[in-house]
Scaffold this motif. Structure first.
Motif, PDB file in Angstrom:
ATOM      1  N   ARG A  11      18.283  23.282  13.348  1.00  0.00           N
ATOM      2  CA  ARG A  11      17.074  23.910  13.848  1.00  0.00           C
ATOM      3  C   ARG A  11      15.906  22.917  13.838  1.00  0.00           C
ATOM      4  O   ARG A  11      15.773  22.114  12.924  1.00  0.00           O
ATOM      5  N   ALA A  12      15.058  23.021  14.848  1.00  0.00           N
ATOM      6  CA  ALA A  12      13.846  22.210  14.905  1.00  0.00           C
ATOM      7  C   ALA A  12      12.695  22.986  14.283  1.00  0.00           C
ATOM      8  O   ALA A  12      12.703  24.217  14.270  1.00  0.00           O
ATOM      9  N   CYS A  13      11.721  22.292  13.785  1.00  0.00           N
ATOM     10  CA  CYS A  13      10.521  22.924  13.251  1.00  0.00           C
ATOM     11  C   CYS A  13       9.863  23.738  14.360  1.00  0.00           C
ATOM     12  O   CYS A  13       9.756  23.289  15.499  1.00  0.00           O
ATOM     13  N   THR A  14       9.411  24.933  14.023  1.00  0.00           N
ATOM     14  CA  THR A  14       8.805  25.802  15.033  1.00  0.00           C
ATOM     15  C   THR A  14       7.279  25.794  14.986  1.00  0.00           C
ATOM     16  O   THR A  14       6.641  26.497  15.746  1.00  0.00           O
ATOM     17  N   VAL A  15       6.705  25.007  14.099  1.00  0.00           N
ATOM     18  CA  VAL A  15       5.246  24.930  13.995  1.00  0.00           C
ATOM     19  C   VAL A  15       4.723  24.006  15.087  1.00  0.00           C
ATOM     20  O   VAL A  15       5.169  22.866  15.198  1.00  0.00           O
ATOM     21  N   PRO A  16       3.773  24.491  15.915  1.00  0.00           N
ATOM     22  CA  PRO A  16       3.238  23.622  16.969  1.00  0.00           C
ATOM     23  C   PRO A  16       2.519  22.417  16.380  1.00  0.00           C
ATOM     24  O   PRO A  16       1.853  22.532  15.351  1.00  0.00           O
TER      25      PRO A  16
ATOM     26  N   ASP B 142       4.692  13.683  10.362  1.00  0.00           N
ATOM     27  CA  ASP B 142       3.344  14.110   9.978  1.00  0.00           C
ATOM     28  C   ASP B 142       3.173  15.620   9.987  1.00  0.00           C
ATOM     29  O   ASP B 142       2.073  16.130   9.883  1.00  0.00           O
ATOM     30  N   CYS B 143       4.263  16.376  10.056  1.00  0.00           N
ATOM     31  CA  CYS B 143       4.202  17.833  10.088  1.00  0.00           C
ATOM     32  C   CYS B 143       3.790  18.376   8.728  1.00  0.00           C
ATOM     33  O   CYS B 143       4.379  18.028   7.706  1.00  0.00           O
ATOM     34  N   TRP B 144       2.817  19.241   8.694  1.00  0.00           N
ATOM     35  CA  TRP B 144       2.345  19.802   7.424  1.00  0.00           C
ATOM     36  C   TRP B 144       3.319  20.836   6.881  1.00  0.00           C
ATOM     37  O   TRP B 144       3.286  21.163   5.701  1.00  0.00           O
ATOM     38  N   ALA B 145       4.217  21.350   7.706  1.00  0.00           N
ATOM     39  CA  ALA B 145       5.155  22.396   7.298  1.00  0.00           C
ATOM     40  C   ALA B 145       6.496  21.825   6.836  1.00  0.00           C
ATOM     41  O   ALA B 145       7.467  22.553   6.732  1.00  0.00           O
ATOM     42  N   GLN B 146       6.547  20.543   6.537  1.00  0.00           N
ATOM     43  CA  GLN B 146       7.810  19.896   6.214  1.00  0.00           C
ATOM     44  C   GLN B 146       8.344  20.244   4.828  1.00  0.00           C
ATOM     45  O   GLN B 146       9.480  19.958   4.505  1.00  0.00           O
ATOM     46  N   GLY B 147       7.543  20.838   3.994  1.00  0.00           N
ATOM     47  CA  GLY B 147       7.997  21.151   2.646  1.00  0.00           C
ATOM     48  C   GLY B 147       7.772  19.978   1.709  1.00  0.00           C
ATOM     49  O   GLY B 147       7.085  19.021   2.034  1.00  0.00           O
ATOM     50  N   ARG B 148       8.371  20.067   0.531  1.00  0.00           N
ATOM     51  CA  ARG B 148       8.141  19.025  -0.478  1.00  0.00           C
ATOM     52  C   ARG B 148       8.997  17.787  -0.256  1.00  0.00           C
ATOM     53  O   ARG B 148       8.588  16.694  -0.582  1.00  0.00           O
ATOM     54  N   GLN B 149      10.198  17.953   0.247  1.00  0.00           N
ATOM     55  CA  GLN B 149      11.115  16.822   0.394  1.00  0.00           C
ATOM     56  C   GLN B 149      11.448  16.607   1.873  1.00  0.00           C
ATOM     57  O   GLN B 149      12.051  17.472   2.493  1.00  0.00           O
ATOM     58  N   LEU B 150      11.067  15.486   2.391  1.00  0.00           N
ATOM     59  CA  LEU B 150      11.407  15.110   3.758  1.00  0.00           C
ATOM     60  C   LEU B 150      12.276  13.873   3.682  1.00  0.00           C
ATOM     61  O   LEU B 150      11.845  12.836   3.197  1.00  0.00           O
ATOM     62  N   ARG B 151      13.524  14.012   4.147  1.00  0.00           N
ATOM     63  CA  ARG B 151      14.419  12.853   4.160  1.00  0.00           C
ATOM     64  C   ARG B 151      14.190  12.108   5.472  1.00  0.00           C
ATOM     65  O   ARG B 151      14.492  12.627   6.544  1.00  0.00           O
TER      66      ARG B 151
ATOM     67  N   ALA C 169      14.120  18.341   6.514  1.00  0.00           N
ATOM     68  CA  ALA C 169      13.611  19.021   5.325  1.00  0.00           C
ATOM     69  C   ALA C 169      14.417  20.291   5.105  1.00  0.00           C
ATOM     70  O   ALA C 169      14.815  20.959   6.056  1.00  0.00           O
ATOM     71  N   ASP C 170      14.642  20.603   3.843  1.00  0.00           N
ATOM     72  CA  ASP C 170      15.295  21.864   3.513  1.00  0.00           C
ATOM     73  C   ASP C 170      14.355  23.001   3.867  1.00  0.00           C
ATOM     74  O   ASP C 170      13.158  22.923   3.660  1.00  0.00           O
ATOM     75  N   ALA C 171      14.929  24.080   4.390  1.00  0.00           N
ATOM     76  CA  ALA C 171      14.122  25.225   4.797  1.00  0.00           C
ATOM     77  C   ALA C 171      14.807  26.508   4.346  1.00  0.00           C
ATOM     78  O   ALA C 171      16.025  26.616   4.365  1.00  0.00           O
ATOM     79  N   GLY C 172      14.022  27.458   3.949  1.00  0.00           N
ATOM     80  CA  GLY C 172      14.562  28.759   3.575  1.00  0.00           C
ATOM     81  C   GLY C 172      15.389  28.698   2.303  1.00  0.00           C
ATOM     82  O   GLY C 172      15.413  27.729   1.573  1.00  0.00           O
ATOM     83  N   THR C 173      16.086  29.784   2.057  1.00  0.00           N
ATOM     84  CA  THR C 173      16.881  29.898   0.845  1.00  0.00           C
ATOM     85  C   THR C 173      18.355  29.665   1.100  1.00  0.00           C
ATOM     86  O   THR C 173      19.143  29.645   0.170  1.00  0.00           O
TER      87      THR C 173
ATOM     88  N   GLY D 236       0.839  -1.196   0.000  1.00  0.00           N
ATOM     89  CA  GLY D 236       0.000   0.000   0.000  1.00  0.00           C
ATOM     90  C   GLY D 236       0.868   1.237   0.000  1.00  0.00           C
ATOM     91  O   GLY D 236       2.046   1.182  -0.351  1.00  0.00           O
ATOM     92  N   PRO D 237       0.308   2.351   0.419  1.00  0.00           N
ATOM     93  CA  PRO D 237       1.095   3.576   0.427  1.00  0.00           C
ATOM     94  C   PRO D 237       2.255   3.478   1.413  1.00  0.00           C
ATOM     95  O   PRO D 237       2.185   2.752   2.408  1.00  0.00           O
ATOM     96  N   ALA D 238       3.304   4.208   1.100  1.00  0.00           N
ATOM     97  CA  ALA D 238       4.483   4.196   1.974  1.00  0.00           C
ATOM     98  C   ALA D 238       4.128   4.760   3.351  1.00  0.00           C
ATOM     99  O   ALA D 238       3.310   5.663   3.478  1.00  0.00           O
ATOM    100  N   ARG D 239       4.742   4.193   4.356  1.00  0.00           N
ATOM    101  CA  ARG D 239       4.513   4.634   5.722  1.00  0.00           C
ATOM    102  C   ARG D 239       5.146   6.007   5.946  1.00  0.00           C
ATOM    103  O   ARG D 239       6.241   6.279   5.464  1.00  0.00           O
ATOM    104  N   THR D 240       4.466   6.880   6.658  1.00  0.00           N
ATOM    105  CA  THR D 240       5.010   8.193   6.998  1.00  0.00           C
ATOM    106  C   THR D 240       6.121   7.996   8.015  1.00  0.00           C
ATOM    107  O   THR D 240       5.920   7.332   9.033  1.00  0.00           O
ATOM    108  N   PRO D 241       7.309   8.582   7.767  1.00  0.00           N
ATOM    109  CA  PRO D 241       8.400   8.421   8.732  1.00  0.00           C
ATOM    110  C   PRO D 241       8.072   9.153  10.028  1.00  0.00           C
ATOM    111  O   PRO D 241       7.297  10.110  10.040  1.00  0.00           O
ATOM    112  N   ASP D 242       8.660   8.704  11.131  1.00  0.00           N
ATOM    113  CA  ASP D 242       8.443   9.359  12.415  1.00  0.00           C
ATOM    114  C   ASP D 242       9.152  10.703  12.475  1.00  0.00           C
ATOM    115  O   ASP D 242       8.647  11.657  13.051  1.00  0.00           O
ATOM    116  N   TRP D 243      10.351  10.779  11.891  1.00  0.00           N
ATOM    117  CA  TRP D 243      11.151  12.004  11.903  1.00  0.00           C
ATOM    118  C   TRP D 243      11.792  12.190  10.539  1.00  0.00           C
ATOM    119  O   TRP D 243      12.020  11.225   9.814  1.00  0.00           O
ATOM    120  N   GLY D 244      12.107  13.434  10.217  1.00  0.00           N
ATOM    121  CA  GLY D 244      12.760  13.691   8.951  1.00  0.00           C
ATOM    122  C   GLY D 244      13.467  15.029   8.948  1.00  0.00           C
ATOM    123  O   GLY D 244      13.276  15.863   9.835  1.00  0.00           O
TER     124      GLY D 244
END
Length: 92
Positions: free
Chosen positions: A77-82, A52-61, A35-39, A25-33
């Motif tokens: 840096r850690a994601c700052t989105v609650p 499962d963070c919605w702010a992870q961007g397009r590519q989550l390793r 992601a590239d952020a900013g420029t 079936g669909p690939a399992r969502t990783p627990d942690w990843g």
């Protein structure tokens, strides 16, 4: 008659093997990843996100929890989105 039975049995066996080799079936969502952020200009180039963070961007390793902790300890840096912020409300 025996030959017909063997051909049919072989066909059923091949069908069962094909089902088992098919992706589950669909690939399992990783627990942690990570992601590239900013420029990369005056902002960190990567952040640690929950899988499962919605702010992870397009590519989550995907990374293990140990690797995520090590990256955070090393200054990444850690994601700052609650958690749950921006999530869709549950349907009742």
């Amino acid at each position: 008659m025996l030959e017909t039975w063997l051909v049919l049995s072989l066909g059923r066996g091949r069908e069962q093997i094909a089902v088992l080799e098919r992706p589950a079936g669909p690939a399992r969502t990783p627990d942690w990843g990570i992601a590239d952020a900013g420029t990369g200009v005056a902002t960190p180039s990567a952040e640690v996100h929950r899988g499962d963070c919605w702010a992870q961007g397009r590519q989550l390793r995907p990374v293990s929890a140990e690797r995520a902790r090590a990256e955070l300890a090393g200054g990444m840096r850690a994601c700052t989105v609650p958690p749950g912020y921006g999530a869709q409300p549950a349907l009742t």
